[in-house]
Design a protein around this motif. Structure first.
Motif, PDB file in Angstrom:
ATOM      1  N   THR A   1       0.824  -1.202   0.000  1.00 37.61           N
ATOM      2  CA  THR A   1       0.000   0.000   0.000  1.00 37.61           C
ATOM      3  C   THR A   1       0.863   1.259   0.000  1.00 37.61           C
ATOM      4  OG1 THR A   1      -0.133   0.073   2.419  1.00 37.61           O
ATOM      5  CG2 THR A   1      -1.812  -1.226   1.260  1.00 37.61           C
ATOM      6  N   THR A   2       0.232   2.393  -0.258  1.00 39.75           N
ATOM      7  CA  THR A   2       0.952   3.668  -0.317  1.00 39.75           C
ATOM      8  C   THR A   2       0.894   4.424   0.998  1.00 39.75           C
ATOM      9  OG1 THR A   2      -1.026   4.768  -1.190  1.00 39.75           O
ATOM     10  CG2 THR A   2       0.558   3.915  -2.792  1.00 39.75           C
ATOM     11  N   ARG A   3       0.184   3.877   1.967  1.00 36.95           N
ATOM     12  CA  ARG A   3       0.123   4.457   3.311  1.00 36.95           C
ATOM     13  C   ARG A   3       0.019   3.318   4.322  1.00 36.95           C
ATOM     14  NH1 ARG A   3      -3.878   7.926   0.835  1.00 36.95           N
ATOM     15  NH2 ARG A   3      -3.091  10.039   0.543  1.00 36.95           N
ATOM     16  N   LEU A   4       0.209   3.645   5.586  1.00 33.72           N
ATOM     17  CA  LEU A   4      -0.038   2.661   6.624  1.00 33.72           C
ATOM     18  C   LEU A   4      -1.549   2.527   6.823  1.00 33.72           C
ATOM     19  CD1 LEU A   4       2.643   3.508   9.348  1.00 33.72           C
ATOM     20  CD2 LEU A   4       2.789   1.880   7.460  1.00 33.72           C
ATOM     21  N   PRO A   5      -2.054   1.307   7.030  1.00 31.05           N
ATOM     22  CA  PRO A   5      -3.500   1.134   7.214  1.00 31.05           C
ATOM     23  C   PRO A   5      -3.951   1.675   8.567  1.00 31.05           C
ATOM     24  CG  PRO A   5      -2.363  -0.931   7.604  1.00 31.05           C
ATOM     25  CD  PRO A   5      -1.320   0.037   7.125  1.00 31.05           C
ATOM     26  N   LYS A   6      -5.239   2.027   8.655  1.00 33.40           N
ATOM     27  CA  LYS A   6      -5.748   2.567   9.924  1.00 33.40           C
ATOM     28  C   LYS A   6      -5.829   1.490  10.997  1.00 33.40           C
ATOM     29  CE  LYS A   6     -10.738   2.035   9.193  1.00 33.40           C
ATOM     30  NZ  LYS A   6     -12.045   2.714   9.285  1.00 33.40           N
ATOM     31  N   ASP A   7      -5.942   0.211  10.590  1.00 31.59           N
ATOM     32  CA  ASP A   7      -5.952  -0.916  11.527  1.00 31.59           C
ATOM     33  C   ASP A   7      -4.894  -1.930  11.094  1.00 31.59           C
ATOM     34  OD1 ASP A   7      -8.260   0.070  12.947  1.00 31.59           O
ATOM     35  OD2 ASP A   7      -9.463  -0.616  11.245  1.00 31.59           O
ATOM     36  N   THR A   8      -4.258  -2.583  12.052  1.00 33.88           N
ATOM     37  CA  THR A   8      -3.215  -3.555  11.716  1.00 33.88           C
ATOM     38  C   THR A   8      -3.784  -4.924  11.380  1.00 33.88           C
ATOM     39  OG1 THR A   8      -2.927  -4.090  14.061  1.00 33.88           O
ATOM     40  CG2 THR A   8      -1.478  -2.392  13.127  1.00 33.88           C
ATOM     41  N   ASN A   9      -4.981  -5.239  11.847  1.00 30.58           N
ATOM     42  CA  ASN A   9      -5.619  -6.508  11.509  1.00 30.58           C
ATOM     43  C   ASN A   9      -7.109  -6.404  11.775  1.00 30.58           C
ATOM     44  OD1 ASN A   9      -6.208  -7.581  14.389  1.00 30.58           O
ATOM     45  ND2 ASN A   9      -4.018  -7.116  14.452  1.00 30.58           N
ATOM     46  N   GLY A  10      -7.864  -7.337  11.192  1.00 24.49           N
ATOM     47  CA  GLY A  10      -9.301  -7.311  11.410  1.00 24.49           C
ATOM     48  C   GLY A  10     -10.046  -8.280  10.517  1.00 24.49           C
ATOM     49  N   ILE A  11     -11.315  -8.432  10.812  1.00 23.47           N
ATOM     50  CA  ILE A  11     -12.232  -9.250  10.013  1.00 23.47           C
ATOM     51  C   ILE A  11     -13.441  -8.384   9.679  1.00 23.47           C
ATOM     52  CG2 ILE A  11     -13.699 -11.302   9.972  1.00 23.47           C
ATOM     53  CD1 ILE A  11     -11.817 -12.585  11.985  1.00 23.47           C
ATOM     54  N   LYS A  12     -13.805  -8.331   8.407  1.00 22.35           N
ATOM     55  CA  LYS A  12     -14.914  -7.490   7.973  1.00 22.35           C
ATOM     56  C   LYS A  12     -15.884  -8.285   7.100  1.00 22.35           C
ATOM     57  CE  LYS A  12     -13.938  -3.233   9.486  1.00 22.35           C
ATOM     58  NZ  LYS A  12     -14.882  -2.400  10.243  1.00 22.35           N
ATOM     59  N   ASN A  13     -17.164  -8.044   7.328  1.00 20.13           N
ATOM     60  CA  ASN A  13     -18.223  -8.589   6.479  1.00 20.13           C
ATOM     61  C   ASN A  13     -19.014  -7.406   5.941  1.00 20.13           C
ATOM     62  OD1 ASN A  13     -18.207 -10.653   9.164  1.00 20.13           O
ATOM     63  ND2 ASN A  13     -17.848 -11.572   7.169  1.00 20.13           N
ATOM     64  N   VAL A  14     -18.826  -7.119   4.671  1.00 17.36           N
ATOM     65  CA  VAL A  14     -19.452  -5.963   4.048  1.00 17.36           C
ATOM     66  C   VAL A  14     -20.105  -6.386   2.736  1.00 17.36           C
ATOM     67  CG1 VAL A  14     -17.920  -4.268   5.123  1.00 17.36           C
ATOM     68  CG2 VAL A  14     -17.248  -5.341   2.971  1.00 17.36           C
ATOM     69  N   ALA A  15     -20.662  -5.422   2.030  1.00 13.78           N
ATOM     70  CA  ALA A  15     -21.321  -5.711   0.751  1.00 13.78           C
ATOM     71  C   ALA A  15     -20.912  -4.691  -0.299  1.00 13.78           C
ATOM     72  CB  ALA A  15     -22.839  -5.710   0.924  1.00 13.78           C
ATOM     73  N   LEU A  16     -20.793  -5.153  -1.529  1.00 11.73           N
ATOM     74  CA  LEU A  16     -20.505  -4.283  -2.673  1.00 11.73           C
ATOM     75  C   LEU A  16     -21.793  -4.016  -3.439  1.00 11.73           C
ATOM     76  CD1 LEU A  16     -17.386  -6.203  -3.990  1.00 11.73           C
ATOM     77  CD2 LEU A  16     -17.309  -3.946  -2.961  1.00 11.73           C
ATOM     78  N   LYS A  17     -21.986  -2.772  -3.812  1.00 10.93           N
ATOM     79  CA  LYS A  17     -23.159  -2.427  -4.609  1.00 10.93           C
ATOM     80  C   LYS A  17     -22.781  -1.388  -5.643  1.00 10.93           C
ATOM     81  CE  LYS A  17     -27.917  -0.722  -4.381  1.00 10.93           C
ATOM     82  NZ  LYS A  17     -28.997  -0.192  -3.512  1.00 10.93           N
ATOM     83  N   LEU A  18     -23.250  -1.588  -6.877  1.00  9.19           N
ATOM     84  CA  LEU A  18     -22.998  -0.612  -7.933  1.00  9.19           C
ATOM     85  C   LEU A  18     -23.999   0.536  -7.824  1.00  9.19           C
ATOM     86  CD1 LEU A  18     -22.246  -2.705 -11.156  1.00  9.19           C
ATOM     87  CD2 LEU A  18     -20.647  -1.335  -9.815  1.00  9.19           C
ATOM     88  N   HIS A  19     -23.474   1.761  -7.874  1.00  6.44           N
ATOM     89  CA  HIS A  19     -24.323   2.962  -7.842  1.00  6.44           C
ATOM     90  C   HIS A  19     -24.213   3.673  -9.184  1.00  6.44           C
ATOM     91  CE1 HIS A  19     -25.217   3.363  -3.387  1.00  6.44           C
ATOM     92  NE2 HIS A  19     -24.397   2.318  -3.448  1.00  6.44           N
ATOM     93  N   LYS A  20     -25.328   4.126  -9.684  1.00 10.20           N
ATOM     94  CA  LYS A  20     -25.339   4.857 -10.954  1.00 10.20           C
ATOM     95  C   LYS A  20     -24.880   6.291 -10.732  1.00 10.20           C
ATOM     96  CE  LYS A  20     -28.831   2.320 -13.587  1.00 10.20           C
ATOM     97  NZ  LYS A  20     -27.852   1.925 -14.633  1.00 10.20           N
ATOM     98  N   SER A  21     -24.171   6.813 -11.721  1.00  5.57           N
ATOM     99  CA  SER A  21     -23.723   8.201 -11.666  1.00  5.57           C
ATOM    100  C   SER A  21     -24.918   9.141 -11.828  1.00  5.57           C
ATOM    101  CB  SER A  21     -22.716   8.459 -12.791  1.00  5.57           C
ATOM    102  OG  SER A  21     -23.342   8.322 -14.056  1.00  5.57           O
ATOM    103  N   PRO A  22     -24.786  10.394 -11.391  1.00  7.69           N
ATOM    104  CA  PRO A  22     -25.891  11.352 -11.553  1.00  7.69           C
ATOM    105  C   PRO A  22     -26.372  11.488 -12.995  1.00  7.69           C
ATOM    106  CG  PRO A  22     -24.233  12.229 -10.071  1.00  7.69           C
ATOM    107  CD  PRO A  22     -23.663  10.964 -10.643  1.00  7.69           C
TER     108      PRO A  22
END
Length: 384
Positions: free
Chosen positions: A177-198
């Motif tokens: 990465t180009t920066r240090l991450p905000k957290d050093t470790n973790g587990i995440k459950n998220v979702a991806l969704k496509l959004h239409k442009s204006p």
């Protein structure tokens, strides 16, 4: 007579001085030209300019055979090079891709595909044919799985599906990465969704923390399960080497997660890197449709210096995502897994050395018959 001598004497002195000036000037320009030539040669030798070194398709095919990291009973794994597609483009495919073309440049890039080299690889390894079962995307490197027959292909897919049932993420990536991450470790459950442009003309993915079962059933979102762990900080704490497990790479999910959730864009990413902006000294996520997200990433000049690059050369930086490991659950039977690990590619390895990462000891071998029953595990090293 003395006056005449003085005139000739002054002229002789002047001519001598002119000769010295000309000589110094020539030496100066010769030195400058030599410096430019040396600088040009040094730039041409940069590892990021040697990612595609092949002079012919045969040389490319030979290199794929040399990069086979596992070959047993019809299952073949190779270390796919960066910037190489697994299959040829389908000219008849009218579906509009999410990203029409890469924004990254590869010096001396070739338009080869692994699929075209499969007959050559199969012949060299003693198989009638080989098919691609699993592969990293084009602008990633790492483990690619090939099958010699349908039974092996089914076994791979069954193993991957079984891992999902066990709620295990079978693919492990290394990213820089180009920066240090905000957290050093973790587990995440998220979702991806496509959004239409204006303007309703294009779409961009956004990560959501909450979603409904209805959205998942309708295919409106793609669930993204992630586990990550910081492996090392770079020199001067400018960058990080992170191990990340991701359940999907759809819509460049790993790049998006690193940028918007870790606030640490991936080195070489020119798609999602600018989705976070430094606003009055604070890193913040911004609207994915503002013009600022489309500009080239602004990199730390110290980081570029460590990479021996100028600002003008940063578009040749490869996307630093490497599929390091694949785990095939119960591939050899109940509680017997197969782990296949790919060594870092030359350009990725060079980056790690340039940024002075402390790397974990690389195994660079495959492990089979990993017993997952009880608390004990038995590892068997496979010589390559």
């Amino acid at each position: 007579m003395k006056n005449v001598l003085r005139c000739f004497g002054s002229n002789l002195t002047l001519n001598c001085n002119r000769s010295k000036v000309c000589q110094l000037s020539c030496e100066k320009y010769s030195t400058a030209a030599a410096f430019k030539t040396e600088s040009r040669e040094r730039r041409e030798k940069h590892p990021y300019k040697k990612i595609h070194p092949w002079k012919s398709f045969k040389a490319f095919s030979e290199s794929l055979v040399e990069n086979v990291i596992y070959n047993k009973n019809g299952l073949v794994a190779l270390n796919k090079p960066y910037g190489i597609a697994s299959r040829e483009k389908d000219v008849n495919n009218t579906k509009v891709p999410y990203q029409k073309e890469s924004l990254n440049k590869i010096s001396g890039a070739v338009d080869y595909a692994v699929s075209n080299a499969l007959p050559f690889i199969a012949d060299r390894l003693g198989y009638a044919n080989l098919n691609i079962v699993r592969s990293p995307e084009r602008f990633m490197s790492g483990v690619m799985l090939l099958a010699a027959d349908e039974s092996v292909e089914k076994a791979i897919i069954k193993s991957q599906n079984r891992a999902m049932g066990f709620k295990k993420i079978p693919k492990t990536y290394w990213i820089v990465t180009t920066r240090l991450p905000k957290d050093t470790n973790g587990i995440k459950n998220v979702a991806l969704k496509l959004h239409k442009s204006p303007c309703k003309k294009f779409e961009r993915p956004v990560i959501h923390e909450k979603w409904s079962n209805t959205q998942e059933k309708k295919g409106e979102i793609k669930v993204l399960n992630v586990e990550y762990n910081l492996l090392s900080n770079s020199i001067d704490n400018l960058s990080a080497l992170i191990e990340i497990k991701s359940s999907t790479t759809k819509w460049h999910a790993i790049r998006l997660f690193a940028a918007t959730n870790l606030l640490s864009p991936i080195l070489g990413d020119r798609i999602h890197a600018e989705r976070i902006q430094n606003i009055m000294g604070t890193l913040m996520k911004v609207n994915p449709f503002v013009a600022a997200v489309d500009r080239p990433p602004r990199m730390n000049k110290k980081l570029l210096t460590h990479l021996n690059l100028s600002t003008e050369m940063q578009d040749i930086i490869p996307v630093h995502i490497h599929l390091k490991r694949i785990e095939l659950s119960w591939y050899f039977g109940k509680n017997k897994d197969l782990l296949i690990e790919a060594p870092l590619t030359p350009e990725f390895s060079w980056t790690c050395q340039a940024l002075n990462f402390e790397l974990p000891r690389e195994s660079n071998f495959s492990v089979e018959n990993v017993s997952t029953e009880g608390q004990e595990q038995q590892f068997v090293q496979i010589s390559q």
